[in-house]
Scaffold this motif. Structure first.
Motif, PDB file in Angstrom:
ATOM      1  N   TYR A   1       4.744   0.741   9.259  1.00 53.53           N
ATOM      2  CA  TYR A   1       4.177   1.977   9.798  1.00 53.53           C
ATOM      3  C   TYR A   1       3.886   2.954   8.660  1.00 53.53           C
ATOM      4  CZ  TYR A   1       8.916   3.986   9.371  1.00 53.53           C
ATOM      5  OH  TYR A   1      10.123   4.435   8.901  1.00 53.53           O
ATOM      6  N   LYS A   2       2.971   3.867   8.976  1.00 50.63           N
ATOM      7  CA  LYS A   2       2.592   4.922   8.040  1.00 50.63           C
ATOM      8  C   LYS A   2       2.560   6.227   8.818  1.00 50.63           C
ATOM      9  CE  LYS A   2      -1.127   6.302   4.869  1.00 50.63           C
ATOM     10  NZ  LYS A   2      -2.425   5.909   4.286  1.00 50.63           N
ATOM     11  N   ILE A   3       3.247   7.255   8.320  1.00 52.45           N
ATOM     12  CA  ILE A   3       3.315   8.544   9.011  1.00 52.45           C
ATOM     13  C   ILE A   3       2.086   9.369   8.639  1.00 52.45           C
ATOM     14  CG2 ILE A   3       4.636  10.676   9.299  1.00 52.45           C
ATOM     15  CD1 ILE A   3       7.164   9.064   8.625  1.00 52.45           C
ATOM     16  N   LEU A   4       1.265   9.673   9.632  1.00 49.72           N
ATOM     17  CA  LEU A   4       0.088  10.512   9.426  1.00 49.72           C
ATOM     18  C   LEU A   4       0.408  11.980   9.683  1.00 49.72           C
ATOM     19  CD1 LEU A   4      -2.575   8.284  11.263  1.00 49.72           C
ATOM     20  CD2 LEU A   4      -1.938   8.263   8.829  1.00 49.72           C
ATOM     21  N   VAL A   5       1.166  12.224  10.771  1.00 46.46           N
ATOM     22  CA  VAL A   5       1.628  13.575  11.107  1.00 46.46           C
ATOM     23  C   VAL A   5       3.115  13.472  11.406  1.00 46.46           C
ATOM     24  CG1 VAL A   5       1.446  15.528  12.695  1.00 46.46           C
ATOM     25  CG2 VAL A   5      -0.623  14.261  12.039  1.00 46.46           C
TER      26      VAL A   5
ATOM     27  N   TRP B   1       1.448   8.205  14.024  1.00 45.05           N
ATOM     28  CA  TRP B   1       1.714   7.137  13.084  1.00 45.05           C
ATOM     29  C   TRP B   1       0.635   6.058  13.171  1.00 45.05           C
ATOM     30  CZ3 TRP B   1       7.593   5.433  13.173  1.00 45.05           C
ATOM     31  CH2 TRP B   1       8.393   6.534  12.840  1.00 45.05           C
ATOM     32  N   MET B   2       0.491   5.341  12.078  1.00 47.27           N
ATOM     33  CA  MET B   2      -0.257   4.084  12.076  1.00 47.27           C
ATOM     34  C   MET B   2       0.777   2.962  12.149  1.00 47.27           C
ATOM     35  SD  MET B   2      -3.657   4.273  11.797  1.00 47.27           S
ATOM     36  CE  MET B   2      -4.140   2.757  10.991  1.00 47.27           C
TER      37      MET B   2
ATOM     38  N   LEU C   1      -1.575  -6.695  15.099  1.00 48.12           N
ATOM     39  CA  LEU C   1      -2.271  -5.562  15.707  1.00 48.12           C
ATOM     40  C   LEU C   1      -2.060  -4.290  14.892  1.00 48.12           C
ATOM     41  CD1 LEU C   1      -1.304  -6.196  19.441  1.00 48.12           C
ATOM     42  CD2 LEU C   1      -3.254  -7.108  18.153  1.00 48.12           C
ATOM     43  N   ILE C   2      -3.090  -3.434  14.901  1.00 47.29           N
ATOM     44  CA  ILE C   2      -3.027  -2.141  14.225  1.00 47.29           C
ATOM     45  C   ILE C   2      -3.243  -1.049  15.276  1.00 47.29           C
ATOM     46  CG2 ILE C   2      -4.008  -0.669  12.425  1.00 47.29           C
ATOM     47  CD1 ILE C   2      -5.106  -3.241  11.120  1.00 47.29           C
ATOM     48  N   PHE C   3      -2.322  -0.101  15.340  1.00 49.64           N
ATOM     49  CA  PHE C   3      -2.429   0.996  16.302  1.00 49.64           C
ATOM     50  C   PHE C   3      -2.334   2.351  15.594  1.00 49.64           C
ATOM     51  CE2 PHE C   3      -0.867  -2.350  19.143  1.00 49.64           C
ATOM     52  CZ  PHE C   3      -1.641  -2.143  20.283  1.00 49.64           C
ATOM     53  N   THR C   4      -3.117   3.287  16.073  1.00 46.62           N
ATOM     54  CA  THR C   4      -2.868   4.697  15.809  1.00 46.62           C
ATOM     55  C   THR C   4      -2.178   5.236  17.049  1.00 46.62           C
ATOM     56  OG1 THR C   4      -4.884   4.863  14.494  1.00 46.62           O
ATOM     57  CG2 THR C   4      -3.908   6.929  15.271  1.00 46.62           C
ATOM     58  N   VAL C   5      -0.979   5.805  16.887  1.00 45.57           N
ATOM     59  CA  VAL C   5      -0.188   6.264  18.036  1.00 45.57           C
ATOM     60  C   VAL C   5       0.205   7.723  17.820  1.00 45.57           C
ATOM     61  CG1 VAL C   5       1.893   5.914  19.420  1.00 45.57           C
ATOM     62  CG2 VAL C   5       0.718   3.940  18.412  1.00 45.57           C
TER      63      VAL C   5
ATOM     64  N   ALA D   1       0.829  -1.204   0.000  1.00 46.95           N
ATOM     65  CA  ALA D   1       0.000   0.000   0.000  1.00 46.95           C
ATOM     66  C   ALA D   1       0.865   1.256   0.000  1.00 46.95           C
ATOM     67  CB  ALA D   1      -0.927  -0.001   1.208  1.00 46.95           C
ATOM     68  N   ASP D   2       0.272   2.367  -0.426  1.00 45.70           N
ATOM     69  CA  ASP D   2       1.000   3.634  -0.484  1.00 45.70           C
ATOM     70  C   ASP D   2       1.439   4.076   0.905  1.00 45.70           C
ATOM     71  OD1 ASP D   2       0.677   3.765  -3.186  1.00 45.70           O
ATOM     72  OD2 ASP D   2      -1.101   5.061  -3.118  1.00 45.70           O
ATOM     73  N   SER D   3       2.634   4.619   0.972  1.00 47.28           N
ATOM     74  CA  SER D   3       3.193   5.252   2.172  1.00 47.28           C
ATOM     75  C   SER D   3       3.502   4.285   3.305  1.00 47.28           C
ATOM     76  CB  SER D   3       2.255   6.356   2.695  1.00 47.28           C
ATOM     77  OG  SER D   3       1.989   7.311   1.683  1.00 47.28           O
TER      78      SER D   3
END
Length: 297
Positions: free
Chosen positions: A197-201, A262-263, A286-290, A185-187
Motif C-alpha cells: 500500500y501507499k498512503i496518498l492522504v 490509500w493505493m 489488483l490495484i485499488f484507490t481507496v 518503488a518509493d513510499s
C-alpha cells in the motif's frame, strides 16, 4: 402417460365447456337452432373415452421410452398384466442396469473428464466402471466410502487448480513480477501477508474494526490499467462490513484511519484467487484507490 391422458381429458372437457357456453350466450338475441346432441350409453362412452386417450401414445413410447414399434404387442401384454412376475422383475432390473450404464458412460464420465481437463479424457473408464460395480455390491472395501469421498474431493481440487493454472497461470506470474518490482518503488509499504500500500492522504479519524460497517469511495484496476469497477463513476460511495470483502481490503481497512486515501496493491491470493469475478480474470493482482469516508454507526 399422465400427460397424455390429462391432455385428452382436458380437450374433451374444453369441448363440453364450449358447448355449454353456446347455450348460455345471447339471452336477448334471436333464438338459435336447438342443438341436437347424440347420446350414447355409458359403456360406449367409456370405450371411446379410452380410445381417444391413446392419441400420441405410440410416439411417446417410441421417442421417450425407447420402445420399438415392432414390440408393441409386448407392451400390450404388459398393459394387460396386473403385476410383475419374478421373471419380469429380473428383466426390469436388467433394463435399469443397461440404462444406468449408458448414463455412466455417456454423461457421468464425460462430465467428470470435462471438469478435470477440457481437452483430455483423464479417467480410466474401465476402472471407473469396476469401482462403480464394487460400490453397488460393497466389494473390495479396503477403502471406506468416507475415505474415498475425501480422496476424490482433494484430487478434484488438485485437478481444478491445475486446470486453472494451465489456463490462467500467466496472470499469476505477471502479478508476482509486478509486485516484486513495485515493492522497490518509493513510499510503498508491504505487510507480512504480501499486501502492498501507499498512503496518498493520511487520515486522522478512527480506525475501523473488522466487524465495523464502513463507507468508502474506490476505483479498481488490473495491472495492465484496465478499470473493472469504480464508485466514483457511479457517483455513489459503497457501504459494507469491513470483513465481508476480499482479504486484502479487510487488512487495509483495519489499518486506515477515517479520512485516509490509500493505493492498494493486492496479490491474487488476497483477492479472488482462481475465481473469475466479472471483468477480473483468475489469479489477477489488483490495484485499488481507496478513500475511507466514515465508519457507519
Amino acid at each position: 402417460m399422465k400427460k397424455i391422458i390429462l391432455f385428452s381429458l382436458c380437450a374433451l372437457l374444453a369441448l363440453g365447456a364450449s358447448a355449454a357456453g353456446k347455450k348460455k350466450s345471447g339471452k336477448k338475441a334471436a333464438k338459435a337452432p336447438v342443438e341436437v346432441v347424440d347420446t350414447v350409453s355409458v359403456d360406449t362412452f367409456s370405450y371411446l373415452f379410452g380410445k381417444v386417450n391413446t392419441t400420441g401414445l405410440t410416439n411417446y413410447l417410441t421417442q421417450r421410452m425407447g420402445v420399438e414399434e415392432a414390440y408393441m404387442d409386448e407392451f400390450l401384454k404388459g398393459f394387460q398384466q396386473p403385476e410383475l412376475t419374478e421373471n419380469d422383475k429380473r428383466i426390469k432390473a436388467r433394463l435399469a442396469g443397461i440404462e444406468i450404464r449408458n448414463q455412466v458412460e455417456n454423461q457421468v464420465i464425460t462430465q467428470a473428464n470435462r471438469q478435470i481437463d477440457d481437452s483430455l479424457d483423464v479417467l480410466n473408464k474401465d476402472l471407473f466402471i469396476q469401482g462403480f460395480m464394487d460400490g453397488i455390491t460393497q466389494s473390495n472395501m479396503t477403502v471406506s466410502m468416507d475415505s474415498a469421498q475425501n480422496i476424490i474431493r482433494k484430487q478434484m481440487e488438485y485437478y481444478q487448480n491445475a486446470r486453472m493454472e494451465k489456463k490462467y497461470g500467466a496472470n499469476r506470474i505477471a502479478g508476482e513480477e509486478f509486485l516484486k518490482a513495485n515493492a522497490k518503488a518509493d513510499s510503498i509499504q508491504t505487510t507480512p501477508s504480501g499486501l502492498q500500500y501507499k498512503i496518498l492522504v493520511k487520515g486522522t479519524g478512527e480506525i475501523p474494526q473488522a466487524t465495523d460497517k464502513v463507507k468508502v469511495n474506490y476505483e479498481g484496476h488490473l495491472i495492465d490499467g484496465t478499470e473493472f469497477d469504480s464508485s466514483y463513476s457511479r457517483n455513489k460511495p459503497a457501504t459494507f462490513p469491513a470483513n465481508q470483502v476480499i482479504k486484502g481490503w479487510t487488512e487495509a481497512l483495519t489499518m486506515m484511519p477515517v479520512g485516509s486515501k490509500w493505493m492498494l496493491y493486492i496479490p491474487q491470493q488476497l483477492a479472488y484467487g482462481s475465481r473469475e469475478q466479472g471483468k477480473i480474470p483468475p489469479f489477477s493482482t489488483l490495484i485499488f484507490t481507496v478513500e475511507l469516508l466514515e465508519i457507519v454507526k
